[in-house]
Design an enzyme around this catalytic site. Sequence first.
Site, PDB file in Angstrom:
ATOM      1  N   THR A  10       0.843  -1.188   0.000  1.00 29.54           N
ATOM      2  CA  THR A  10       0.000   0.000   0.000  1.00 29.54           C
ATOM      3  C   THR A  10       0.883   1.245   0.000  1.00 29.54           C
ATOM      4  O   THR A  10       2.104   1.162   0.032  1.00 29.54           O
ATOM      5  CB  THR A  10      -0.891   0.036   1.250  1.00 29.54           C
ATOM      6  OG1 THR A  10      -0.046   0.115   2.419  1.00 29.54           O
ATOM      7  CG2 THR A  10      -1.771  -1.205   1.354  1.00 29.54           C
ATOM      8  N   GLY A  14       6.905   2.185   2.441  1.00 31.26           N
ATOM      9  CA  GLY A  14       8.343   2.302   2.243  1.00 31.26           C
ATOM     10  C   GLY A  14       8.866   1.865   0.897  1.00 31.26           C
ATOM     11  O   GLY A  14      10.063   1.602   0.760  1.00 31.26           O
ATOM     12  N   ASP A  86      10.204   2.824 -10.142  1.00 26.38           N
ATOM     13  CA  ASP A  86       9.261   3.165  -9.082  1.00 26.38           C
ATOM     14  C   ASP A  86       7.915   3.567  -9.682  1.00 26.38           C
ATOM     15  O   ASP A  86       7.842   3.946 -10.851  1.00 26.38           O
ATOM     16  CB  ASP A  86       9.818   4.308  -8.234  1.00 26.38           C
ATOM     17  CG  ASP A  86       9.124   4.422  -6.884  1.00 26.38           C
ATOM     18  OD1 ASP A  86       8.638   3.383  -6.370  1.00 26.38           O
ATOM     19  OD2 ASP A  86       9.061   5.532  -6.330  1.00 26.38           O
ATOM     20  N   GLU A  87       6.864   3.479  -8.880  1.00 28.67           N
ATOM     21  CA  GLU A  87       5.495   3.783  -9.325  1.00 28.67           C
ATOM     22  C   GLU A  87       5.130   2.928 -10.542  1.00 28.67           C
ATOM     23  O   GLU A  87       4.444   3.388 -11.472  1.00 28.67           O
ATOM     24  CB  GLU A  87       5.337   5.269  -9.653  1.00 28.67           C
ATOM     25  CG  GLU A  87       5.784   6.230  -8.572  1.00 28.67           C
ATOM     26  CD  GLU A  87       4.924   6.185  -7.308  1.00 28.67           C
ATOM     27  OE1 GLU A  87       3.895   5.461  -7.304  1.00 28.67           O
ATOM     28  OE2 GLU A  87       5.278   6.863  -6.325  1.00 28.67           O
ATOM     29  N   GLN A  89       3.046   0.705 -10.929  1.00 24.83           N
ATOM     30  CA  GLN A  89       1.625   0.447 -11.131  1.00 24.83           C
ATOM     31  C   GLN A  89       1.068   1.286 -12.280  1.00 24.83           C
ATOM     32  O   GLN A  89       0.075   0.920 -12.912  1.00 24.83           O
ATOM     33  CB  GLN A  89       0.826   0.716  -9.853  1.00 24.83           C
ATOM     34  CG  GLN A  89       0.658   2.184  -9.474  1.00 24.83           C
ATOM     35  CD  GLN A  89       1.788   2.690  -8.607  1.00 24.83           C
ATOM     36  OE1 GLN A  89       2.795   2.014  -8.420  1.00 24.83           O
ATOM     37  NE2 GLN A  89       1.616   3.871  -8.038  1.00 24.83           N
TER      38      GLN A  89
END
Length: 225
Positions: A10, A14, A86-87, A89
């Site tokens: 979620t 971290g 990163d990110e 999604q």
Amino acid sequence: MAELVFFSGTMDCGKSTLALQMDHNHRARQRVGLIFTKLDRMGESVLSSRLGLSTHAHEVTDDLDFWDVVVEHLTHGQRADYLICDEAQFFTGAQIEQLARIVDELGIDVTCFGITADFRTELFPGSKRLFELADRVQVLQVAALCWCGARATHNARIIDGVMVVEGEQVVVGDTASASDSLVEYEVLCRRHYMRRMNSHAARLASATPDVLPFDLDVCAVPPRG
């Protein structure tokens, strides 16, 4: 052997902090990598952590081809021992397939970090494809907490203090929309997500401003729309 690894969880667990730490560890061993991100909270072309750490990154757009970027990088005589994404999604399914190809055909390690599901509890396209293709999927062990203190498992979208479960899948948080509505995000446990009880609503329902309600009768289940 190179791997495609997906660290999921979620918000507030971290992910970006770990991405920065892993990049640091690689560089400490004289390894050279490329960092990618999309829609970071601090703006374009930056990977940032809520702890205040950040580094430069390549901004991912929907038409970016990871294979072309990495091959061009290599053909210009530059090294790429690893990729940190990163990110993830927010990446497209095709982009995840490109990352898998980089692992398989170029032998470059790719580590992705991202949220599993959106504010409607539906999988993001990038996360879905990573679950299908990754060599390893690891759930981060740093537990984000709901306002009640329980482990947070769901990401909630809050507009002007009210939790919503309808709307576009991707809306950047901590911003005002054209209608001047403040869009925020909050992590909740399943119980309070299902009851649409974010921290703002909990305070309004509390008998005193200093005590949040834990009674299920106070956190009533909303009617189905």
